[in-house]
Design a protein around this motif. Structure first.
Motif, PDB file in Angstrom:
ATOM      1  N   LEU A 143       2.537   9.163  15.273  1.00 23.60           N
ATOM      2  CA  LEU A 143       1.288   9.444  15.967  1.00 23.60           C
ATOM      3  C   LEU A 143       0.156   9.095  15.013  1.00 23.60           C
ATOM      4  O   LEU A 143       0.090   9.614  13.904  1.00 23.60           O
ATOM      5  N   VAL A 144      -0.739   8.185  15.425  1.00 23.54           N
ATOM      6  CA  VAL A 144      -1.801   7.723  14.540  1.00 23.54           C
ATOM      7  C   VAL A 144      -3.131   7.730  15.288  1.00 23.54           C
ATOM      8  O   VAL A 144      -3.199   7.378  16.470  1.00 23.54           O
ATOM      9  N   THR A 145      -4.171   8.172  14.594  1.00 25.55           N
ATOM     10  CA  THR A 145      -5.526   8.191  15.150  1.00 25.55           C
ATOM     11  C   THR A 145      -6.458   7.502  14.161  1.00 25.55           C
ATOM     12  O   THR A 145      -6.457   7.811  12.965  1.00 25.55           O
ATOM     13  N   ASP A 146      -7.231   6.554  14.672  1.00 28.59           N
ATOM     14  CA  ASP A 146      -8.208   5.846  13.843  1.00 28.59           C
ATOM     15  C   ASP A 146      -9.460   6.712  13.744  1.00 28.59           C
ATOM     16  O   ASP A 146     -10.175   6.929  14.732  1.00 28.59           O
ATOM     17  N   VAL A 147      -9.730   7.250  12.546  1.00 28.04           N
ATOM     18  CA  VAL A 147     -10.892   8.125  12.341  1.00 28.04           C
ATOM     19  C   VAL A 147     -11.945   7.441  11.481  1.00 28.04           C
ATOM     20  O   VAL A 147     -12.792   8.111  10.871  1.00 28.04           O
ATOM     21  N   GLN A 197       0.821  -1.212   0.000  1.00 28.11           N
ATOM     22  CA  GLN A 197       0.000   0.000   0.000  1.00 28.11           C
ATOM     23  C   GLN A 197       0.857   1.266   0.000  1.00 28.11           C
ATOM     24  O   GLN A 197       0.327   2.379   0.008  1.00 28.11           O
ATOM     25  N   GLY A 198       2.202   1.102  -0.010  1.00 21.98           N
ATOM     26  CA  GLY A 198       3.095   2.233  -0.161  1.00 21.98           C
ATOM     27  C   GLY A 198       3.531   2.914   1.115  1.00 21.98           C
ATOM     28  O   GLY A 198       4.270   3.906   1.066  1.00 21.98           O
ATOM     29  N   TYR A 199       3.139   2.379   2.278  1.00 16.74           N
ATOM     30  CA  TYR A 199       3.462   3.084   3.522  1.00 16.74           C
ATOM     31  C   TYR A 199       4.919   2.899   3.945  1.00 16.74           C
ATOM     32  O   TYR A 199       5.479   3.770   4.606  1.00 16.74           O
ATOM     33  N   ARG A 232      -9.374   0.714   7.163  1.00 11.91           N
ATOM     34  CA  ARG A 232      -9.563   1.715   8.205  1.00 11.91           C
ATOM     35  C   ARG A 232      -9.082   3.061   7.673  1.00 11.91           C
ATOM     36  O   ARG A 232      -8.206   3.130   6.803  1.00 11.91           O
ATOM     37  N   LEU A 233      -9.662   4.120   8.179  1.00 14.56           N
ATOM     38  CA  LEU A 233      -9.254   5.470   7.820  1.00 14.56           C
ATOM     39  C   LEU A 233      -8.452   6.044   8.990  1.00 14.56           C
ATOM     40  O   LEU A 233      -8.946   6.091  10.123  1.00 14.56           O
ATOM     41  N   LEU A 234      -7.222   6.463   8.693  1.00 12.30           N
ATOM     42  CA  LEU A 234      -6.325   6.883   9.761  1.00 12.30           C
ATOM     43  C   LEU A 234      -5.751   8.264   9.484  1.00 12.30           C
ATOM     44  O   LEU A 234      -5.482   8.627   8.332  1.00 12.30           O
ATOM     45  N   ASP A 235      -5.547   9.015  10.591  1.00 13.66           N
ATOM     46  CA  ASP A 235      -4.760  10.247  10.545  1.00 13.66           C
ATOM     47  C   ASP A 235      -3.341   9.901  10.992  1.00 13.66           C
ATOM     48  O   ASP A 235      -3.152   9.228  12.016  1.00 13.66           O
ATOM     49  N   LEU A 272      -6.504   8.747   5.727  1.00 10.75           N
ATOM     50  CA  LEU A 272      -5.945   7.908   4.663  1.00 10.75           C
ATOM     51  C   LEU A 272      -6.439   6.472   4.823  1.00 10.75           C
ATOM     52  O   LEU A 272      -6.433   5.925   5.933  1.00 10.75           O
ATOM     53  N   PRO A 273      -6.850   5.826   3.738  1.00  2.00           N
ATOM     54  CA  PRO A 273      -7.313   4.435   3.826  1.00  2.00           C
ATOM     55  C   PRO A 273      -6.131   3.475   3.980  1.00  2.00           C
ATOM     56  O   PRO A 273      -5.148   3.569   3.254  1.00  2.00           O
ATOM     57  N   VAL A 274      -6.256   2.569   4.934  1.00  2.00           N
ATOM     58  CA  VAL A 274      -5.239   1.548   5.167  1.00  2.00           C
ATOM     59  C   VAL A 274      -5.946   0.229   5.402  1.00  2.00           C
ATOM     60  O   VAL A 274      -6.868   0.142   6.226  1.00  2.00           O
ATOM     61  N   LYS A 275      -5.540  -0.810   4.686  1.00  2.00           N
ATOM     62  CA  LYS A 275      -6.104  -2.138   4.887  1.00  2.00           C
ATOM     63  C   LYS A 275      -5.232  -2.897   5.886  1.00  2.00           C
ATOM     64  O   LYS A 275      -4.043  -3.103   5.645  1.00  2.00           O
ATOM     65  N   LEU A 276      -5.844  -3.285   7.006  1.00  2.00           N
ATOM     66  CA  LEU A 276      -5.113  -3.941   8.084  1.00  2.00           C
ATOM     67  C   LEU A 276      -5.770  -5.265   8.440  1.00  2.00           C
ATOM     68  O   LEU A 276      -7.003  -5.349   8.567  1.00  2.00           O
ATOM     69  N   ALA A 277      -4.935  -6.303   8.590  1.00  2.00           N
ATOM     70  CA  ALA A 277      -5.424  -7.615   9.026  1.00  2.00           C
ATOM     71  C   ALA A 277      -5.505  -7.581  10.547  1.00  2.00           C
ATOM     72  O   ALA A 277      -4.563  -7.963  11.244  1.00  2.00           O
TER      73      ALA A 277
END
Length: 480
Positions: free
Chosen positions: A286-290, A229-231, A264-267, A249-254
Motif C-alpha cells: 500500500l503506497v501513498t504519494d505524499v 536505493q535499498g528498497y 517523490r515522498l511516499l508513505d 520516505l524519499p524515492v527517486k522514480l523515472a
C-alpha cells in the motif's frame, strides 16, 4: 463320499472376490445374455475382469462390439442412479445421455486399438432425471485377445467436479477482490515469490511509479531505479516475515521515459502475505504519494497564518489517512483469511487427488502384468513388484538406468536394441508393441511387450509406460 449334483457349476477363479459387484456378476443371468456363461469367456476378458474386481480404483470394462458394461465396487458410484441397472448393458444404452461425447472415443479405441487419456472432460450426465455438469479424468485402454485383436476396453477414471467448481469459485473471488483494489484511490500492488514478481497493480499504483507494463516482471526489472536505493533489500526483509511501514520516505522514480529520476515522498506499508501453512508467499503493498503534502508543509513555515491553516488541513488529512489505513488493514486481514480458507480448500482437493493416486498405485501393483514407468527419454523411474521379482532385483537396482540396459534385456542378444527402438517410437507419440523372448534368471520367457506414451491435458508426452504379459496357455494363466 458325497458327490456334487450334475448341475453344480463352481465359481471360476477369475470371478472370486470383488465385494458387492463380484457377487452381482456371479449372480447375473449370463446364460441368457449375449456374452454367454463366464466359463466360456476369453482369457483376455478373464484377466481384465479379475484385475477390475480386485482393484480399489474406479474401473469398468466394455466388452465386445456392443461394449457390454462390467465394473467394480469403486466404479459403481459413477453411474449414480443407473447402478446396478447398467451392468451387462451395451455402452450406447447405458450412456445414452453422454454418448455423443464418449461414443466416438470408445469407437476409436475399439477399432484402432489406441488408448485415450482425457483430463477435465465435461460430461452432461443425467442424475436424478436432470442433466448435470460433471467433470472427469479418465482413460480408455484397449484389451487385446491372444490374436492381438481388440476384444474390449479397460476404463479407469474419477470425478473431479468438486475440484473444478472450487477452482471457479476461487477465481471468481480473486477477481472480485481485484475489482475492489482496482477502484481504490490508494496505490495497491501484490508481489509474488522471493524475486518479487508483480502479480497485480491498480491504476493508482501505476501512476505513483510512472510505469505501465509491470505485471509479470520483477521489481528489479520493472522499476530498476529503486534497487540502488535499498528498497529491494527492504522487500527481501518483508518476504522473510518482517512487515515494513515507512512515512514520507524519499524515492527517486523515472516517471517519464527519457527523463531523469524525480524524487517523490511516499508513505509505504509492506505486509507479508502467508499461505495456509503460514509460509510467506508474497507481499501486499500500500503506497501513498505524499510529495505535495510535504512541499505544502515546507511552504506553510513561511508565515504563522499559513502554518495554522495548513496544520488544520493536515490534521484532517492525517485523520482521513488513518481511517483509510485502518480500513485497508481490515481489508488485508479479510483478504488473508479468505486466502487461508481458499488455500485450505485447495489442500483438501489435492489430498483427494493424492488418495486417487494411491488407488491408481494399487492397480499398478498387479501380479498379472509386468509394468513400469519411464521419463520421455527412456530412463526407468518405477517398476511393479511382479517385474522386479522376475529378475531378482530391487527397485533401486534399476531406477535411473536406460530401460534397455536393465537385466530384463541385457542377457538376451538383440533385445536391448529392440527395446530401445520401441522406446524411441513411443517417445514420438506412437505405441510400440511386439512379442519377445528374453532370458531371465529362471529361464527364457515369451512376452507380449509394449511401450506406450502418457500424455497430459496439453498433449505433451510426460512419460512412457512399458508393459509385458507372459504368453502362455490359457489354462496355465488361470492356474496362476
Amino acid at each position: 463320499m458325497s458327490t456334487l449334483p450334475p448341475s453344480f457349476s463352481p465359481v471360476p477363479g477369475f470371478l472370486q472376490g470383488g465385494g458387492a459387484m463380484g457377487e452381482r456378476i456371479r449372480a447375473f443371468d449370463w446364460a441368457n445374455h449375449p456374452m454367454g456363461p463366464p466359463q466360456g469367456w476369453s482369457p483376455a476378458l478373464r484377466m481384465a475382469l479379475s484385475l477390475c474386481l480386485n482393484s480399489s480404483f474406479p474401473t469398468a470394462i466394455y466388452w465386445g462390439p456392443e461394449m457390454f458394461v462390467l465394473y467394480n465396487d469403486a466404479w459403481s458410484a459413477i453411474p449414480a442412479d443407473k447402478h446396478p441397472w447398467i451392468l451387462g448393458k451395451p455402452a450406447r444404452v447405458g450412456w445414452s445421455d453422454i454418448w455423443d461425447i464418449v461414443g466416438p472415443q470408445f469407437e476409436h479405441v475399439l477399432h484402432h486399438g489406441e488408448g485415450i487419456a482425457t483430463y477435465e472432460q465435461m460430461l452432461p450426465m443425467v442424475r436424478n432425471e436432470k442433466p448435470c455438469e460433471t467433470w472427469w479424468n479418465y482413460s480408455l485402454t484397449p484389451i487385446r485377445e491372444a490374436d492381438h485383436s481388440v476384444g474390449g476396453i479397460f476404463n479407469q477414471g474419477n470425478e473431479i467436479t468438486a475440484v473444478v467448481q472450487g477452482r471457479r469459485a476461487r477465481q471468481a473471488e480473486l477477481l472480485r477482490w481485484q475489482e475492489i483494489f482496482q477502484r481504490s484511490p490508494a496505490g495497491i500492488a501484490l508481489l509474488r515469490g522471493p524475486t518479487h514478481v508483480y502479480e497485480f497493480a491498480n491504476d493508482a499504483y501505476l501512476r505513483v511509479v510512472g510505469k505501465v507494463d509491470i505485471i509479470g516482471r520483477t521489481v528489479s526489472e520493472a522499476v530498476p531505479e529503486v534497487v540502488d536505493q535499498g528498497y529491494v533489500a527492504v522487500l527481501d526483509s518483508v518476504y522473510a516475515g518482517k512487515p515494513f511501514i515507512g512515512s514520507s520516505l524519499p524515492v527517486k522514480l523515472a516517471r517519464e521515459p527519457g527523463e531523469p529520476p524525480e524524487e517523490r515522498l511516499l508513505d509505504f506499508i509492506f505486509q507479508p502475505v502467508r499461505d495456509a501453512a503460514g509460509a510467506v508467499e508474497g507481499i501486499f503493498i500500500l503506497v501513498t504519494d505524499v510529495t505535495e503534502r510535504a512541499r505544502a508543509e515546507s511552504a506553510l513555515r513561511l508565515t504563522n497564518w499559513q502554518l495554522g491553516e495548513e496544520r488544520a488541513r493536515l490534521a484532517s488529512t492525517v485523520e482521513a489517512e488513518q481511517r483509510a489505513r485502518t480500513a485497508l488493514r481490515r481489508m488485508t486481514d479479510t483478504l488473508e483469511a479468505i486466502v487461508k480458507s481458499r488455500t485450505a480448500e485447495l489442500t483438501q482437493a489435492l489430498e483427494a487427488q493424492a488418495a486417487a493416486m494411491d488407488r491408481l498405485r494399487a492397480a499398478f501393483a498387479t501380479d498379472l502384468i509386468f509394468q513400469g514407468f519411464m521419463d520421455p527419454q527412456g530412463t526407468l523411474l518405477d517398476a511393479n513388484s511382479t517385474s522386479l521379482a522376475a529378475i531378482g532385483c530391487r527397485l533401486e537396482d534399476v531406477v535411473g538406468k536406460p530401460f534397455w540396459e536393465t537385466p530384463w534385456f541385457t542377457a538376451t542378444p538383440g533385445a536391448p536394441q529392440r527395446v530401445r527402438a520401441a522406446v524411441e517410437q513411443a517417445r514420438h507419440g506412437r505405441k510400440a508393441q511386439t512379442e519377445m523372448t528374453v532370458n531371465l534368471p529362471q529361464g527364457p520367457g515369451s512376452f507380449l511387450f509394449s511401450v506406450r506414451p502418457v500424455v497430459n491435458a496439453r498433449g505433451e508426452i510426460v512419460g512412457l509406460v512399458p508393459e509385458a504379459i507372459a504368453l502362455a496357455e490359457p489354462s496355465r494363466q488361470l492356474a496362476t
